[in-house]
Structures are given as C-alpha cells and as structure tokens.
Design an enzyme around this catalytic site. Structure first.
Site, PDB file in Angstrom:
ATOM      1  N   PHE A  17     -54.077 -27.996 -40.958  1.00 54.75           N
ATOM      2  CA  PHE A  17     -53.147 -27.474 -39.940  1.00 54.75           C
ATOM      3  C   PHE A  17     -52.027 -26.675 -40.618  1.00 54.75           C
ATOM      4  O   PHE A  17     -51.878 -25.460 -40.396  1.00 54.75           O
ATOM      5  CB  PHE A  17     -52.621 -28.677 -39.154  1.00 54.75           C
ATOM      6  N   SER A  81     -53.636 -33.416 -48.172  1.00 54.91           N
ATOM      7  CA  SER A  81     -53.530 -34.862 -47.919  1.00 54.91           C
ATOM      8  C   SER A  81     -53.931 -35.150 -46.479  1.00 54.91           C
ATOM      9  O   SER A  81     -53.593 -34.378 -45.584  1.00 54.91           O
ATOM     10  CB  SER A  81     -52.092 -35.370 -48.108  1.00 54.91           C
ATOM     11  N   TYR A 151     -49.854 -43.789 -47.560  1.00 50.76           N
ATOM     12  CA  TYR A 151     -49.338 -42.420 -47.421  1.00 50.76           C
ATOM     13  C   TYR A 151     -47.912 -42.336 -47.950  1.00 50.76           C
ATOM     14  O   TYR A 151     -47.587 -41.480 -48.764  1.00 50.76           O
ATOM     15  CB  TYR A 151     -49.392 -42.026 -45.939  1.00 50.76           C
TER      16      TYR A 151
END
Ligand code: UDP
Length: 321
Positions: A17, A81, A151
């Site tokens: 994105f 990621s 994360y």
C-alpha cells in the site's frame, strides 16, 4: 548522486500500500525506482500501472536474504513489513525477521552505496500509550511478548539499528513513525478497520466494532503521509518524526461516519477487543510542522469518499485479493 544525476531509489515493500504510493511520488519527482517485494502481503495489482515504465524495475525478493543490487543508489526506503494486525498475527516470524534481518540488510545496502536510508517505523512503537497525544520523545508502553509484540518490537529494534548505523557509521538515516493511514490500494481483507468497515458497509453486512468502540485512532490520507515522508527524505534530520493526521475519533464514531457516507443499511455488531489493542492514538505533529513545514491537507470526508469509490470499483472487478 548517480552518474547521470537522476536520483535512484530502492523501495522495499514496493508492491505494498505505502510502498507503491511512495514509488509513484518518487517517479513523479524524477527518480529511477527499484522496487523489491516478496509479495507476502504486497500485491502486483498495486504496481501494474508501472509496467513498461523505463524508470521502474521490480525485483521479487525477500529482503531478509542477502540483497544484491548492481546499480548506484541514492536512497533506500525500507517499507517492507506485514503491517496490519491480522497479517502480523498470521506471519509473526516473517514480521520479526523483516524488521530485524531486513533492516540490517537494507542498512548494509545503503551503507555500501553511500545512500540515504529512510526507515518506515510506526506509532506502534508507543504501544498502548500512557501519554496522549504521542510525541517522539515518549518511549512507549509495549508488551514485548503479547501478540502485537512481534511488530512493535521488530520496529523498535529497526529504529535502534538505524540509529546505530547513523551514529557508528555516520550514515545519513531518517526514521518516520507512521500513524494510521488509509486510501486506495489497501487490501479489502487486510483486517484493518478502514477496509473492514467500508467492505462491510458496501456488502450490506454489519460493521464489526471490536470492544465498545471507545478506543480512538487518527486517520491520515495516504497522499498527505507520502508528502511528509518525501519531505523527511530531503531533510537532514535523523531522529524519529511522527507523520499522521491529529484528527482523532473513536472507532464507534468512525463506524457511524462510514454508515452515513455510504448510506448503507448495515448495522453494528460488537466483537471482543483484541489483546493489547491501544486505547488511544493521536500523533503530536509539532516536530513535522517545525522541521518539514508539513501538515495534512486532505479532509476526512474527501479522503474517505475517494477510498470508498476505490473499494466500490475493486469489488466490481473479478479476482480481487
Ligand atoms: N477494529 C474494529 N473492527 C474491525 C477492525 C478493527 O473495531 O473490524 C478496531 C481495532 O480493534 C482497533 C482499531 O479498529 O482498535 C484500529 O484497528 P486497525 O486494525 O485498523 O489498526 P491498529 O490501529 O490497531 O494498528
């Protein structure tokens, strides 16, 4: 600068994105772009419009493996990621590896090429924050062993590694802490609240609020975010900079806005709150204002309408991911 003086940028996560929007901006600024992505959460539809562009090259590779790029390089943007909570819950080890090994490899590439390095970090570094709004000098409240820790800690390690290369090797590095961002090219089923609610509203199913919906987020439109990142890449500032839109709302208000703007008949359904889900999140963008002369410009109503239109077209298209 490369010999022919056209800047060359490597974008990891280039089919994602943000990576794909950043690529578009860099190409518009006259850069040549080499995008790298292993496509575990990125998608080729995000870059299909670049096919045949002579200033663009795509390499399908996992950046946790040794990177060989023969070209001269001026900038490395490390955006690879998994980034949605569902993705990093499903891919905990790749998430840790890309933040740790992937950051090490991309820093090594930037060092070998004497390139500027920009790390895509995250507001998740602040965890479930006890300071509100979040300023860059807040160290955060992170559960290292919770499900989101893969994360959060990978990105915190990535920041530490980036600052070590800056201090020890004297490299030109930047760190952007990205707050919730939305816009075209998000995956409809990536689990994040913006595509989830829009998909539910357009499909006529209930909007799934996790918890009681009192948790807050602050949503930034993608073009604003990319502009802040590009400005940061051109600055000589090395400490982290928050980029996000300070307009804060509860998730319940957000659901009501989506219902109003789409005109859907969908109702609301309450589901359990995920573990360690931050209760509040809002960027303090004083630093970005001061150092980058940046602030968001796109109003919520405008950005969300563009995003809804995108998902409407996407749903009409066969074989969407
Ligand atoms: N959320 C929700 N319903 C959904 C998806 C998410 O209520 O279908 C909530 C989630 O619990 C969180 C907020 O929306 O409080 C934002 O979630 P998202 O996954 O977009 O990203 P986060 O900001 O948590 O990283």
């Amino acid at each position: 600068m490369a010999a022919n003086s056209q800047p060359v940028s490597v974008v990891t996560g280039g089919a994602g994105f943000l990576g794909s929007h950043l690529t578009d901006r860099l190409l518009a600024e006259g850069h040549r772009v080499i995008a790298i992505d292993n496509l575990i959460t990125g998608h080729l539809t995000n870059i299909e419009h670049l096919a045949g562009n002579e200033n663009y090259r795509f390499i399908k590779q996992d950046v946790t493996r040794y990177l060989f790029v023969p070209d001269e390089i001026d900038y490395v943007f490390h955006f690879a990621s998994p980034a949605s909570p569902i993705d990093y819950l499903e891919l905990p080890i790749p998430t840790l590896k890309v933040g740790a090994l992937g950051t090490h490899n991309t820093l090594g590439l930037a060092k070998a090429k004497k390139a500027t390095f920009l790390l895509a970090s995250t507001s998740e570094c602040y965890g479930d924050p006890l300071v509100h709004p979040q300023k860059e000098d807040y160290w955060g409240n992170v559960n290292p062993i919770g499900p989101r820790g893969v994360y959060d800690e990978a990105k915190r390690f990535a920041e530490a590694m980036t600052m070590a290369y800056h201090r020890y090797h004297g490299m030109d590095t930047k760190i952007v802490r990205i707050f919730n961002t939305y816009g075209p090219r998000m995956r409809l089923r990536d689990g994040r609240v913006v595509p989830a609610f829009i998909g539910q509203a357009l499909g006529g199913t209930p909007l799934t609020i996790f918890g009681d919906g009192s948790q807050t987020r602050s949503f930034c439109y993608v073009s604003d975010l990319i502009d802040g990142i590009f400005r940061l890449s051109q600055s000589d500032f090395h400490e982290p900079v928050n980029i996000g839109n300070p307009r804060e709302m509860t998730i319940k208000q957000f659901a009501q806005e989506i219902i109003r703007i789409t005109g859907t008949q969908s109702g609301i359904e309450y589901k359990p709150l995920p573990v360690d889900d931050p209760k509040v999140r809002q960027p303090d963008i004083g630093r970005a204002r001061q150092i980058l002369q940046w602030e968001p410009k796109v109003q919520f109503e405008e950005g969300i309408t563009t995003t809804i239109d995108y998902f409407q077209k996407w749903l009409a298209r066969a074989n969407h991911p």
